[in-house]
Design a protein around this motif. Structure first.
Motif, PDB file in Angstrom:
ATOM      1  N   ALA A  23     -12.656 -30.597  14.832  1.00 30.85           N
ATOM      2  CA  ALA A  23     -13.007 -31.493  15.945  1.00 30.85           C
ATOM      3  C   ALA A  23     -14.520 -31.550  16.119  1.00 30.85           C
ATOM      4  O   ALA A  23     -15.094 -32.608  16.367  1.00 30.85           O
ATOM      5  CB  ALA A  23     -12.343 -31.015  17.230  1.00 30.85           C
ATOM      6  N   ARG A  26     -15.958 -33.661  13.446  1.00 32.94           N
ATOM      7  CA  ARG A  26     -15.621 -35.071  13.662  1.00 32.94           C
ATOM      8  C   ARG A  26     -16.467 -35.684  14.773  1.00 32.94           C
ATOM      9  O   ARG A  26     -16.980 -36.787  14.642  1.00 32.94           O
ATOM     10  CB  ARG A  26     -14.130 -35.199  13.988  1.00 32.94           C
ATOM     11  N   GLU A  30     -19.014 -38.725  14.531  1.00 34.43           N
ATOM     12  CA  GLU A  30     -18.892 -39.949  15.340  1.00 34.43           C
ATOM     13  C   GLU A  30     -20.222 -40.309  15.996  1.00 34.43           C
ATOM     14  O   GLU A  30     -20.626 -41.465  16.005  1.00 34.43           O
ATOM     15  CB  GLU A  30     -17.827 -39.769  16.430  1.00 34.43           C
ATOM     16  N   SER A 323     -10.540 -34.017  18.527  1.00 34.25           N
ATOM     17  CA  SER A 323      -9.376 -33.507  17.792  1.00 34.25           C
ATOM     18  C   SER A 323      -8.456 -34.677  17.435  1.00 34.25           C
ATOM     19  O   SER A 323      -8.337 -35.660  18.170  1.00 34.25           O
ATOM     20  CB  SER A 323      -8.630 -32.447  18.596  1.00 34.25           C
ATOM     21  N   GLU A 324      -7.864 -34.579  16.297  1.00 38.06           N
ATOM     22  CA  GLU A 324      -6.995 -35.632  15.818  1.00 38.06           C
ATOM     23  C   GLU A 324      -5.849 -34.905  15.147  1.00 38.06           C
ATOM     24  O   GLU A 324      -6.074 -34.182  14.174  1.00 38.06           O
ATOM     25  CB  GLU A 324      -7.764 -36.464  14.793  1.00 38.06           C
ATOM     26  N   SER A 325      -4.642 -35.018  15.692  1.00 37.16           N
ATOM     27  CA  SER A 325      -3.565 -34.230  15.091  1.00 37.16           C
ATOM     28  C   SER A 325      -2.884 -35.048  14.015  1.00 37.16           C
ATOM     29  O   SER A 325      -2.014 -35.864  14.306  1.00 37.16           O
ATOM     30  CB  SER A 325      -2.569 -33.788  16.165  1.00 37.16           C
ATOM     31  N   GLY A 326      -3.304 -34.837  12.770  1.00 42.08           N
ATOM     32  CA  GLY A 326      -2.671 -35.514  11.644  1.00 42.08           C
ATOM     33  C   GLY A 326      -1.239 -35.011  11.524  1.00 42.08           C
ATOM     34  O   GLY A 326      -0.947 -33.842  11.762  1.00 42.08           O
TER      35      GLY A 326
END
Ligand SMILES: N[C@@H](Cc1c[nH]c[nH+]1)C(=O)O
Length: 378
Positions: A23, A26, A30, A323-326
């Motif tokens: 995160a 990322r 960004e 956070s990005e929950s793949g």
């Protein structure tokens, strides 16, 4: 001395584990992508450098605030960077001295302070930011403030407050229309920091006019009206250009941003000159970023104007930003590798079994590949 327990880190230092490590990367990405679209090009300054070059470039970090060590190779004192802005100044003044101005640079990486502050126990922090070298004009300030806001908004941050300050205000007034003896200025500033009108009054007549500055704090427009009244009165017009500049910087800022003014705030503004700003976000204690105008010292003794901002995104990461929950898909032994590649291209995260003992559920998978099909796991 006792042995250090395995896994123990020095106070104020911490590892980032999954999912925050990702995160953090990322979120930094960004912000950098967002500023890159405004023409800021990335530099990666060294993690440590000679202490004297870090201290002298902006009069920023005092040597005693740096984490230092004697380098056995050069026999000189090195310091870990506490703030990358000073390094950008060094790069702009040396290796990029001939690059056309205004020079727009951006950066992201960890920085380290010797001591934690009251609000934040960590000594190592992620810093990401952008600097314009070659101008500290009002248009440069407008750009920097707006680029900072845009980067945060793209990262999903809401409830942003920008608090404007005039870091050199007290010195300007004390040397001009509201004279205060030089040896009293520090005491005056400390009392203004405490916003303690009573103790200012006790300092005597020369400090009395400064009481009004305490009132010129808070929501932007009413505070500006009070600052204008001070300017029309005892400041004798000395603040007119600063007031006009603050209004011009505030004008294009969206209605969804809260603006405040704290004209004498100096905490964290050790090297900024006529303009500074702090960035706050709803739900977070303390600033998440800061910026302003400053001067970069050059080797020939001259200096160059600059303007920039730095964000400190760690609290955002702790709160789940970035956070990005793949979706995780378990690939059993002997699975169809071609199909798995297709699914990765569609955005699945695949976890391939290395042995029969591997447990899809324990490995955090929500589905499993069964032939060509995806079977959800209970
Ligand atoms: N680097 C400063 C903020 C800043 C960037 N450029 C100008 N000021 C800080 O972290 O406080």
């Amino acid at each position: 001395m006792d042995a250090i327990a395995p896994g123990l880190l020095p106070e104020g230092l911490a590892d980032r584990l999954p999912p925050q490590a990702e995160a953090s990367a990322r979120l930094v990405r960004e912000v950098l992508d967002s500023v890159a679209r405004h023409g800021y090009r990335r530099v990666m300054p060294a993690l440590a450098e000679f202490e004297e070059t870090l201290v002298t470039r902006l009069q920023s970090a005092k040597a005693e605030d740096l984490l230092r060590a004697v380098d056995p190779v050069s026999q000189r004192t090195l310091a870990i960077r506490p703030d990358m802005t000073a390094q950008i100044g060094r790069i702009a003044a040396t290796r990029m001295a001939a690059a056309p101005r205004p020079l727009r640079l951006c950066y992201g990486g960890p920085v380290m302070k010797l001591r934690a502050d009251q609000l934040r126990p960590e000594r190592e922090r992620m810093q990401v930011g952008a600097e314009i070298i070659g101008s500290d004009s009002v248009p440069a300030a407008v750009e920097i403030v707006n680029v900072a806001i845009e980067a945060l908004q793209r990262a999903g941050v809401q409830g942003i407050t920008i608090d404007f300050t005039l870091p050199d205000l007290v010195t300007t007034l004390a040397e001009g229309p509201m004279p205060v003896p030089p040896h009293e200025i520090e005491r005056l500033r400390a009392r203004l920091d405490a916003k303690d009108a009573g103790s200012l009054a006790e300092m005597g007549v020369s400090a009395a006019p400064y009481q009004a500055l305490i009132e010129a704090t808070g929501p932007f427009h009413p505070a500006m009206t009070r600052l204008e009244a001070i300017d029309a009165g005892c400041a004798n017009g000395a603040l007119a250009s600063r007031i006009a500049a603050l209004r011009a910087i505030a004008k294009p800022i969206g209605w969804d941003i809260t603006l405040t003014l704290d004209p004498t705030e100096r905490h964290g503004f050790e090297y900024q000159s006529w303009f500074g700003f702090s960035i706050f976000a709803e739900g977070f204690i303390g600033e998440i970023g800061r910026g302003g105008a400053y001067q970069v010292a050059r080797a020939d003794g001259t200096s160059e104007a600059a303007m920039g901002f730095s964000l400190y995104p760690d609290p955002l990461i702790d709160a789940g930003f970035g956070s990005e929950s793949g979706k995780r898909l378990f690939l059993p032994l002997g699975h169809d590798a071609g199909r798995a590649a297709e699914l990765r291209a569609e955005g699945w995260v695949t976890i391939a079994a290395l042995s029969r003992a591997d447990d899809a559920g324990a490995l955090g998978c929500e589905a499993m590949l069964d032939g060509k099909e995806i079977t959800p796991l209970g």
